[in-house]
Structures are given as structure tokens and as C-alpha cells.
Design a protein around this motif. Structure first.
Motif, PDB file in Angstrom:
ATOM      1  N   PRO A   1     -26.045   4.991 -17.875  1.00  0.00           N
ATOM      2  CA  PRO A   1     -26.000   4.601 -19.262  1.00  0.00           C
ATOM      3  C   PRO A   1     -25.370   3.112 -19.521  1.00  0.00           C
ATOM      4  O   PRO A   1     -25.820   2.538 -20.528  1.00  0.00           O
ATOM      5  CB  PRO A   1     -24.464   5.532 -19.144  1.00  0.00           C
ATOM      6  N   ASP A   2     -24.773   2.508 -18.322  1.00  0.00           N
ATOM      7  CA  ASP A   2     -24.401   0.942 -18.455  1.00  0.00           C
ATOM      8  C   ASP A   2     -25.611   0.124 -18.392  1.00  0.00           C
ATOM      9  O   ASP A   2     -25.869  -0.665 -19.227  1.00  0.00           O
ATOM     10  CB  ASP A   2     -23.504   0.605 -17.287  1.00  0.00           C
ATOM     11  N   LEU A   3     -26.588   0.530 -17.599  1.00  0.00           N
ATOM     12  CA  LEU A   3     -27.914  -0.205 -17.474  1.00  0.00           C
ATOM     13  C   LEU A   3     -28.898   0.006 -18.783  1.00  0.00           C
ATOM     14  O   LEU A   3     -29.338  -1.101 -19.083  1.00  0.00           O
ATOM     15  CB  LEU A   3     -28.842   0.403 -16.318  1.00  0.00           C
ATOM     16  N   VAL A   4     -28.606   1.029 -19.615  1.00  0.00           N
ATOM     17  CA  VAL A   4     -29.564   1.081 -20.648  1.00  0.00           C
ATOM     18  C   VAL A   4     -28.712   0.440 -21.872  1.00  0.00           C
ATOM     19  O   VAL A   4     -29.471  -0.273 -22.685  1.00  0.00           O
ATOM     20  CB  VAL A   4     -29.690   2.721 -21.054  1.00  0.00           C
ATOM     21  N   ARG A   5     -27.277   0.427 -21.932  1.00  0.00           N
ATOM     22  CA  ARG A   5     -26.528  -0.276 -22.748  1.00  0.00           C
ATOM     23  C   ARG A   5     -26.495  -1.711 -22.790  1.00  0.00           C
ATOM     24  O   ARG A   5     -26.805  -2.311 -23.857  1.00  0.00           O
ATOM     25  CB  ARG A   5     -25.267   0.463 -22.957  1.00  0.00           C
ATOM     26  N   SER A   6     -26.111  -2.135 -21.471  1.00  0.00           N
ATOM     27  CA  SER A   6     -26.014  -3.495 -21.397  1.00  0.00           C
ATOM     28  C   SER A   6     -26.911  -4.515 -20.497  1.00  0.00           C
ATOM     29  O   SER A   6     -27.166  -5.729 -20.359  1.00  0.00           O
ATOM     30  CB  SER A   6     -24.737  -3.721 -20.970  1.00  0.00           C
ATOM     31  N   GLY A   7     -27.810  -3.624 -19.718  1.00  0.00           N
ATOM     32  CA  GLY A   7     -28.765  -4.119 -18.988  1.00  0.00           C
ATOM     33  C   GLY A   7     -28.201  -4.358 -17.303  1.00  0.00           C
ATOM     34  O   GLY A   7     -28.849  -5.164 -16.830  1.00  0.00           O
ATOM     35  N   LYS A   8     -26.924  -3.870 -17.072  1.00  0.00           N
ATOM     36  CA  LYS A   8     -26.397  -4.262 -16.004  1.00  0.00           C
ATOM     37  C   LYS A   8     -25.388  -3.188 -15.605  1.00  0.00           C
ATOM     38  O   LYS A   8     -24.826  -2.440 -16.566  1.00  0.00           O
ATOM     39  CB  LYS A   8     -25.807  -5.562 -15.816  1.00  0.00           C
ATOM     40  N   ARG A   9     -24.840  -3.131 -14.438  1.00  0.00           N
ATOM     41  CA  ARG A   9     -24.005  -2.273 -13.970  1.00  0.00           C
ATOM     42  C   ARG A   9     -22.649  -2.733 -14.530  1.00  0.00           C
ATOM     43  O   ARG A   9     -22.332  -3.916 -14.641  1.00  0.00           O
ATOM     44  CB  ARG A   9     -23.823  -2.134 -12.278  1.00  0.00           C
TER      45      ARG A   9
END
Length: 343
Positions: free
Chosen positions: A235-243
Motif C-alpha cells: 500500500p505504501d509503495l503504491v501510494r508514495s513510491g517507497k516503504r
């Protein structure tokens, strides 16, 4: 038990097969026994959900010198207009295209490159209209066990055997504690999907390795990155591009274990913490925080245990026969790379 002579003979024959496939440009897809085939429903989903990935980076990008400016591999649709692939195809990419089973060229955008797992995500800029493949459980796969792989331009999956989960430490500061090691080796591995008997995605192809069994008789096979490494940060990768949270520490050292002890420095990334501290090619890393370095996994585990990117540490380095203490401030690997277009 596998007889050493038989394993060595198989390795020789397999290497010849791979070499021929690479020269002719043909995917390595042996004939399948009907008893090994996937059920029709998941098979049809896989055949239309594995896509080709083509990326291009700037000629001046640091990774263009090692990975090439133009890269091609595979990806697997895992959500609405979301494709999972191997991260090195996307590093510093200026443009990304997806090509589906019907030959449609679809513009994409790099959504994330996760340096910890080595996986990458692409968002299609126009609707894919392709069914997503569900994620399986890569932690519970039996070893040995039957799996299937499918890459770009292949008309049928190839049956593989999961033979080990041995630790893999890449010389470029990359560590996987339990990768999926498979046989026989295939040459269409970059970003290809690895699937269980229900057609669920359990791994993404990363490398051709020479020792899937570790210290036993060397036998070439493939390393797939387990998809469970993606589930929590997705979810974080999709939302912001990073962990979420602090980044993993990085020093910018490419190294390998020496039989005589320590780690030989093979390359130092320009501008990295190691370069700024004066570490150079030909040096030997002897100790971290005064404790002798045993091998690459030992080095990476202890480096990460010292804290996230930004932590201070001390390496003992031997140069031209003289040992010295070198202080470094680790950093986030992403800061040394040009941000891909879209992130």
C-alpha cells in the motif's frame, strides 16, 4: 539423493541448452508433460496477464553503465493497471512501455522501486483491461515442490522445481534471507512470474545463479524474489513510491568474500559514503565496529542492525598492507540514483 556425477552432467547439458537459447533469441520453454500442466482457468489468466516490460534510461544515468540504457523483461498484472516486475529494469528509467499478449503497446509509469526486496511496480497510463493474478503465499511453499514460470512472448508456462531457499547475498549490498531457487534454469527470467498450482503469483524472476544448492555440486538455476516481501509495504509503495519508515542503510560498496578472510572491494559508487570516506577498489574490509567480517550475509545483517540510513559506523579497512579505521555515515541508496520518471 542426487549423485554428484549426474548433477554435474545435468549442469553441463543445461548450460549448453541455455547458451543455444540465448544465441538464437528463443525462450527456453521445454515441452510440457500434460500431467504437469496447470488447470485451464488459471492457465488462461496467466497467458494474458504476463506482459513485456521495456524501459529506457538517460545515457548519463549511473545504472546505464552497468545495466544498459535500454532494458527488457517481463511483468505480471497484480491489480487494476498495476504491474509487478523486477526492480533493476526500472532503475533511473525515463520511460516504460508494457506490451500485452495481443501486441498492444501501453505507456507506463514507474510507481516504485523497492531496493530492500528488489521488486518494482509499474502503473499503466491507459487501461490495461487485463485480469489481475492473485498473490499466493511464498512462505509456505514445499521444498522440493512443483512450480511454473512464464515470461514475455512465451506460449506456455515452464514447469520448475523449487529446490532450496538458501540465503543469497549480492555483491551490491543486497540480501535475501529466503529466495526461491529453482531448476531447471531458464533464460527468460528478468521479471518473469513464478506461479503455484492454482496459478497464484509466488515470485518474480531476478537472476541466473550458478549454485542453487549452495556448497553442494554447483548447478545453475534461477533465483525468484518471494512475493511475500511485497505484501506489507505494497500500500505504501503504491501510494508514495517507497516503504514507510526509515530507509535501509547503504554504503556504496560492491564486494566479495576472500578465502583468506575479509571482503575485497570490487567497486565503489561515485559520491557514495564509501567514496567520500576514501575507500577504494582493491581495499579489503576487515571488520565492522571492531568485529571481524565473516562473509557478505554477515556484513549486511550487521550493517542493518546498526540502524537505518543516516547511522554512523566504523569499518576497519586494509589498503596496501596497512589497516586503518574509517568512519562513515550510511545513506539511502535511492539518494544516489536519478529518480525514475513518475515517482
Amino acid at each position: 539423493m542426487r549423485h554428484p556425477f549426474v548433477m554435474a552432467l545435468c549442469a553441463s547439458l543445461l548450460s549448453c541448452s541455455l547458451a543455444w537459447a540465448q544465441v538464437t533469441g528463443q525462450p527456453n520453454t521445454p515441452d510440457q508433460d500434460p500431467a504437469q500442466a496447470l488447470p485451464p482457468e488459471p492457465l488462461q489468466r496467466l497467458l494474458q496477464s504476463v506482459v513485456a516490460v521495456q524501459s529506457r534510461s538517460d545515457a548519463q544515468a549511473s545504472t546505464s553503465r552497468t545495466l544498459g540504457q535500454r532494458r527488457e523483461g517481463s511483468g505480471v498484472v497484480i491489480g487494476p493497471d498495476l504491474v509487478l516486475t523486477i526492480g533493476y529494469l526500472l532503475l533511473e528509467a525515463e520511460s516504460v512501455d508494457l506490451i500485452d499478449h495481443q501486441g498492444r503497446r501501453i505507456p507506463g509509469q514507474v510507481r516504485a522501486v523497492d531496493n530492500l526486496s528488489g521488486l518494482g511496480l509499474i502503473r499503466a497510463l491507459v487501461p490495461l483491461r487485463l485480469e489481475a493474478v492473485p498473490l499466493g503465499d511464498s512462505d509456505t511453499l514445499p521444498t522440493p515442490g512443483k512450480l511454473w514460470t512464464l515470461g514475455q512472448n512465451e506460449s506456455a508456462p515452464t514447469a520448475l522445481e523449487l529446490v532450496s531457499r538458501k540465503v543469497f547475498a549480492g555483491s551490491w549490498e543486497y540480501l535475501l534471507e529466503a529466495p526461491l531457487m529453482t531448476l531447471p534454469a531458464v533464460n527468460n527470467w528478468s521479471g518473469s512470474g513464478l506461479f503455484d498450482d492454482q496459478g497464484r503469483l509466488v515470485g518474480i524472476g531476478s537472476l541466473l545463479v550458478q549454485d542453487v544448492y549452495g556448497d553442494q555440486v554447483p548447478l545453475p538455476g534461477n533465483l525468484f524474489v518471494p512475493v511475500n516481501l511485497l505484501k506489507d509495504p505494497l500500500p505504501d509503495l503504491v501510494r508514495s513510491g517507497k516503504r514507510a519508515g526509515p530507509a535501509t542503510p547503504w554504503l556504496g560498496i560492491t564486494s566479495q568474500r576472500l578465502p583468506s578472510g575479509g571482503l575485497a572491494v570490487l567497486r565503489v559508487s561515485p559520491g557514495s559514503p564509501a567514496a567520500q570516506a576514501g575507500i577504494a577498489v582493491g581495499d579489503t574490509l576487515l571488520a565492522l565496529q571492531g568485529q571481524t567480517l565473516q562473509d557478505l550475509p554477515d556484513f549486511y545483517r550487521r550493517l542493518r542492525a546498526m540502524g537505518p540510513a543516516g547511522s554512523r559506523l566504523t569499518l576497519t579497512v586494509r589498503s596496501e598492507g596497512q589497516s586503518r579505521e574509517v568512519e562513515l555515515l550510511s545513506t539511502d541508496r535511492a539518494t544516489a540514483l536519478k529518480r525514475p520518471s513518475g515517482i
